[in-house]
Write a protein that holds these residues in place. Structure first.
Motif, PDB file in Angstrom:
ATOM      1  N   LYS A  17      10.071  -3.254  44.332  1.00 31.70           N
ATOM      2  CA  LYS A  17      10.293  -4.504  45.083  1.00 31.70           C
ATOM      3  C   LYS A  17      10.083  -4.260  46.572  1.00 31.70           C
ATOM      4  N   LYS A  18      10.642  -3.141  47.053  1.00 33.30           N
ATOM      5  CA  LYS A  18      10.522  -2.815  48.481  1.00 33.30           C
ATOM      6  C   LYS A  18       9.068  -2.465  48.818  1.00 33.30           C
ATOM      7  N   GLU A  19       8.467  -1.627  47.979  1.00 34.32           N
ATOM      8  CA  GLU A  19       7.093  -1.169  48.222  1.00 34.32           C
ATOM      9  C   GLU A  19       6.110  -2.347  48.297  1.00 34.32           C
ATOM     10  N   LEU A  20       6.293  -3.317  47.409  1.00 36.15           N
ATOM     11  CA  LEU A  20       5.345  -4.448  47.336  1.00 36.15           C
ATOM     12  C   LEU A  20       5.753  -5.609  48.239  1.00 36.15           C
ATOM     13  N   ASN A  21       6.921  -5.512  48.861  1.00 39.92           N
ATOM     14  CA  ASN A  21       7.548  -6.680  49.515  1.00 39.92           C
ATOM     15  C   ASN A  21       7.542  -7.857  48.536  1.00 39.92           C
ATOM     16  N   ALA A  22       8.148  -7.598  47.369  1.00 42.36           N
ATOM     17  CA  ALA A  22       8.130  -8.575  46.274  1.00 42.36           C
ATOM     18  C   ALA A  22       9.492  -9.237  46.119  1.00 42.36           C
ATOM     19  N   VAL A  23       9.462 -10.489  45.652  1.00 40.41           N
ATOM     20  CA  VAL A  23      10.702 -11.145  45.253  1.00 40.41           C
ATOM     21  C   VAL A  23      10.647 -11.272  43.729  1.00 40.41           C
ATOM     22  N   LEU A  24      11.769 -10.979  43.085  1.00 39.16           N
ATOM     23  CA  LEU A  24      11.828 -11.049  41.617  1.00 39.16           C
ATOM     24  C   LEU A  24      12.669 -12.251  41.223  1.00 39.16           C
ATOM     25  N   LEU A  25      11.992 -13.252  40.616  1.00 30.42           N
ATOM     26  CA  LEU A  25      12.668 -14.477  40.189  1.00 30.42           C
ATOM     27  C   LEU A  25      12.845 -14.440  38.676  1.00 30.42           C
ATOM     28  N   ALA A  26      14.035 -14.781  38.195  1.00 32.01           N
ATOM     29  CA  ALA A  26      14.272 -14.739  36.740  1.00 32.01           C
ATOM     30  C   ALA A  26      14.935 -16.022  36.259  1.00 32.01           C
ATOM     31  N   HIS A  27      14.504 -16.471  35.080  1.00 30.77           N
ATOM     32  CA  HIS A  27      15.149 -17.641  34.459  1.00 30.77           C
ATOM     33  C   HIS A  27      16.391 -17.182  33.690  1.00 30.77           C
ATOM     34  N   TYR A  28      17.312 -18.132  33.496  1.00 34.10           N
ATOM     35  CA  TYR A  28      18.563 -17.841  32.779  1.00 34.10           C
ATOM     36  C   TYR A  28      18.356 -17.384  31.334  1.00 34.10           C
ATOM     37  N   TYR A  29      17.170 -17.609  30.769  1.00 36.24           N
ATOM     38  CA  TYR A  29      16.940 -17.219  29.374  1.00 36.24           C
ATOM     39  C   TYR A  29      16.387 -15.788  29.246  1.00 36.24           C
ATOM     40  N   GLN A  30      16.294 -15.078  30.367  1.00 32.74           N
ATOM     41  CA  GLN A  30      15.835 -13.687  30.291  1.00 32.74           C
ATOM     42  C   GLN A  30      16.971 -12.788  29.795  1.00 32.74           C
ATOM     43  N   GLU A  31      16.620 -11.636  29.251  1.00 38.27           N
ATOM     44  CA  GLU A  31      17.656 -10.713  28.790  1.00 38.27           C
ATOM     45  C   GLU A  31      18.525 -10.292  29.988  1.00 38.27           C
ATOM     46  N   SER A  32      19.774  -9.924  29.700  1.00 36.42           N
ATOM     47  CA  SER A  32      20.772  -9.688  30.748  1.00 36.42           C
ATOM     48  C   SER A  32      20.315  -8.668  31.790  1.00 36.42           C
ATOM     49  N   GLU A  33      19.692  -7.583  31.340  1.00 37.54           N
ATOM     50  CA  GLU A  33      19.271  -6.534  32.289  1.00 37.54           C
ATOM     51  C   GLU A  33      18.277  -7.074  33.313  1.00 37.54           C
ATOM     52  N   ILE A  34      17.376  -7.928  32.858  1.00 36.66           N
ATOM     53  CA  ILE A  34      16.391  -8.515  33.779  1.00 36.66           C
ATOM     54  C   ILE A  34      17.102  -9.439  34.768  1.00 36.66           C
ATOM     55  N   GLN A  35      18.039 -10.243  34.266  1.00 37.39           N
ATOM     56  CA  GLN A  35      18.795 -11.126  35.178  1.00 37.39           C
ATOM     57  C   GLN A  35      19.491 -10.294  36.257  1.00 37.39           C
ATOM     58  N   ASP A  36      20.030  -9.136  35.850  1.00 40.04           N
ATOM     59  CA  ASP A  36      20.823  -8.331  36.789  1.00 40.04           C
ATOM     60  C   ASP A  36      19.974  -7.649  37.865  1.00 40.04           C
ATOM     61  N   VAL A  37      18.706  -7.440  37.581  1.00 41.67           N
ATOM     62  CA  VAL A  37      17.853  -6.766  38.571  1.00 41.67           C
ATOM     63  C   VAL A  37      17.096  -7.790  39.452  1.00 41.67           C
ATOM     64  N   ALA A  38      17.206  -9.080  39.089  1.00 43.10           N
ATOM     65  CA  ALA A  38      16.461 -10.127  39.823  1.00 43.10           C
ATOM     66  C   ALA A  38      17.088 -10.413  41.185  1.00 43.10           C
ATOM     67  N   ASP A  39      16.249 -10.911  42.113  1.00 41.10           N
ATOM     68  CA  ASP A  39      16.763 -11.350  43.420  1.00 41.10           C
ATOM     69  C   ASP A  39      17.371 -12.735  43.308  1.00 41.10           C
ATOM     70  N   PHE A  40      16.835 -13.516  42.369  1.00 39.77           N
ATOM     71  CA  PHE A  40      17.357 -14.862  42.190  1.00 39.77           C
ATOM     72  C   PHE A  40      17.243 -15.238  40.718  1.00 39.77           C
ATOM     73  N   VAL A  41      18.324 -15.773  40.154  1.00 44.31           N
ATOM     74  CA  VAL A  41      18.317 -16.247  38.762  1.00 44.31           C
ATOM     75  C   VAL A  41      18.600 -17.742  38.816  1.00 44.31           C
ATOM     76  N   GLY A  42      17.806 -18.539  38.114  1.00 45.16           N
ATOM     77  CA  GLY A  42      18.045 -19.973  38.216  1.00 45.16           C
ATOM     78  C   GLY A  42      17.357 -20.771  37.133  1.00 45.16           C
ATOM     79  N   ASP A  43      17.466 -22.111  37.273  1.00 44.85           N
ATOM     80  CA  ASP A  43      16.769 -23.010  36.341  1.00 44.85           C
ATOM     81  C   ASP A  43      15.360 -23.279  36.885  1.00 44.85           C
ATOM     82  N   SER A  44      14.598 -24.093  36.170  1.00 50.06           N
ATOM     83  CA  SER A  44      13.183 -24.304  36.553  1.00 50.06           C
ATOM     84  C   SER A  44      13.055 -24.892  37.951  1.00 50.06           C
TER      85      SER A  44
END
Ligand code: 13P
Ligand code: SF4
Length: 311
Positions: A17-44
């Motif tokens: 994330k730091k190397e790419l200057n990336a933001v990680l967006l995750a939907h609430y239906y992703q598996e828990s581990e992905i939600q926990d590593v995301a910068d933002f979790v939300g609805d559509s």
């Protein structure tokens, strides 16, 4: 996956994330581990709002194709990565643009409101996009005599009709996940948990929505469980959302609504194609990437901008 590998992937993803200057967006239906590593979790809606305002160089979308595509439509200059390009959506897949264009032609003089769960090609022939968070609000902002086509989710459309008292011409689409919930089984479950509140996403069938104490988008369901005085909930949507509910109020009980058969089909097979490994690999390899012809992007952008302005 062992905990050691999961922890390793988490730190690798954080470093990328730091190397790419990336933001990680995750939907609430992703598996828990992905939600926990995301910068933002939300609805559509929240995810498209985040995509519209990010100053990151790369958007990594842990969700399904139409969500990442919307982020690309809003950010042509940014790289948008999706861990698995096959992460589709039954609503988007069953509303092909050519057939939808014929449907529109059969209903001249109608304003076309399309649920964000559709392809860029369908967005490009729509007047306004909506999500389950703002569909009612958007329909209410149109003049009372305006004739409206609503696509592609018929159940959401019927619920919007009820909320607004407005007739809508419905495209007959549905979500394969929300259609599996059984009204009969929810009634039986409710009999065993009489204090539990039934909460449902408006993509559920009318018979399930009729049993619900509260109906709303994923973020609205989360807010309801946080603010309600009830301590037990029967949750009629994809169970990925329960992770955030448990994080906010671990003392409450969340029971996934039962599907018709004993299958695990209340999990979205498209959302669940994304894994921590694929997330890591897509960031490392900077692919799969969402690409769109510029003329299509420009046409699809207009109805999304109208939605953002009306939300
Ligand atoms: P939300 O916008 O409510 O998160 O819905 C997205 C979705 O795909 C529901 O199935
Ligand atoms: Fe599409 Fe249904 Fe999956 Fe949502 S839950 S992404 S509507 S298939």
């Amino acid at each position: 996956m062992s905990e050691a590998i999961a922890l390793d992937l988490e730190s690798e993803i954080e470093a990328l994330k730091k190397e790419l200057n990336a933001v990680l967006l995750a939907h609430y239906y992703q598996e828990s581990e992905i939600q926990d590593v995301a910068d933002f979790v939300g609805d559509s809606l929240q995810l498209s709002q985040q995509a519209a305002k990010t100053d990151a160089d790369v958007i990594v979308f842990a969700g399904v194709h139409f969500m990442a595509e919307t982020a690309k439509i809003l950010n042509p200059e940014k790289q948008v990565l999706l861990p698995d390009l096959a992460a589709g959506c039954s609503l988007a897949d069953n509303c092909p643009a050519d057939k939808f264009a014929e449907f529109i032609a059969q209903h001249p003089g109608h304003t076309v409101i399309s649920y964000i769960n559709c392809s860029a090609a369908v967005k490009a022939i729509s007047d306004i996009i909506c999500t389950s968070s703002n569909a009612v609000k958007i329909v209410q902002q149109l003049p009372p005599d305006e004739k409206i086509i609503f696509a592609p989710d018929q159940h959401l459309g019927r619920w919007v009709m009820k909320q607004t008292g407005r007739p809508l011409v419905l495209w007959p689409g549905s979500c394969i996940v929300h259609e599996v919930f059984s009204a009969k089984k929810i009634t039986q479950l409710k009999a065993r948990h009489p204090e539990a509140k039934v909460i449902a996403h408006p993509e559920c069938e009318e018979s399930v929505l009729a049993l619900a104490d509260f109906i709303g988008s994923t973020s609205a369901l989360l807010k309801f469980t946080a603010q309600s005085e009830a301590s037990e909930f029967i949750v009629a949507t994809e169970p990925g959302i329960i992770h955030q509910m448990e994080k906010q109020h671990p003392e409450k009980t969340y029971i996934p609504a039962p599907p018709e058969s004993g299958c695990a089909c209340n999990q979205c097979p498209f959302m669940r194609l994304n894994t921590m490994e694929k997330l890591y690999l897509c960031m490392k390899n900077r692919q799969p990437e969402i690409k769109l012809p510029e003329d299509l992007r420009v046409r699809a952008l207009k109805p999304i901008q109208r939605m953002l302005a009306m939300s």
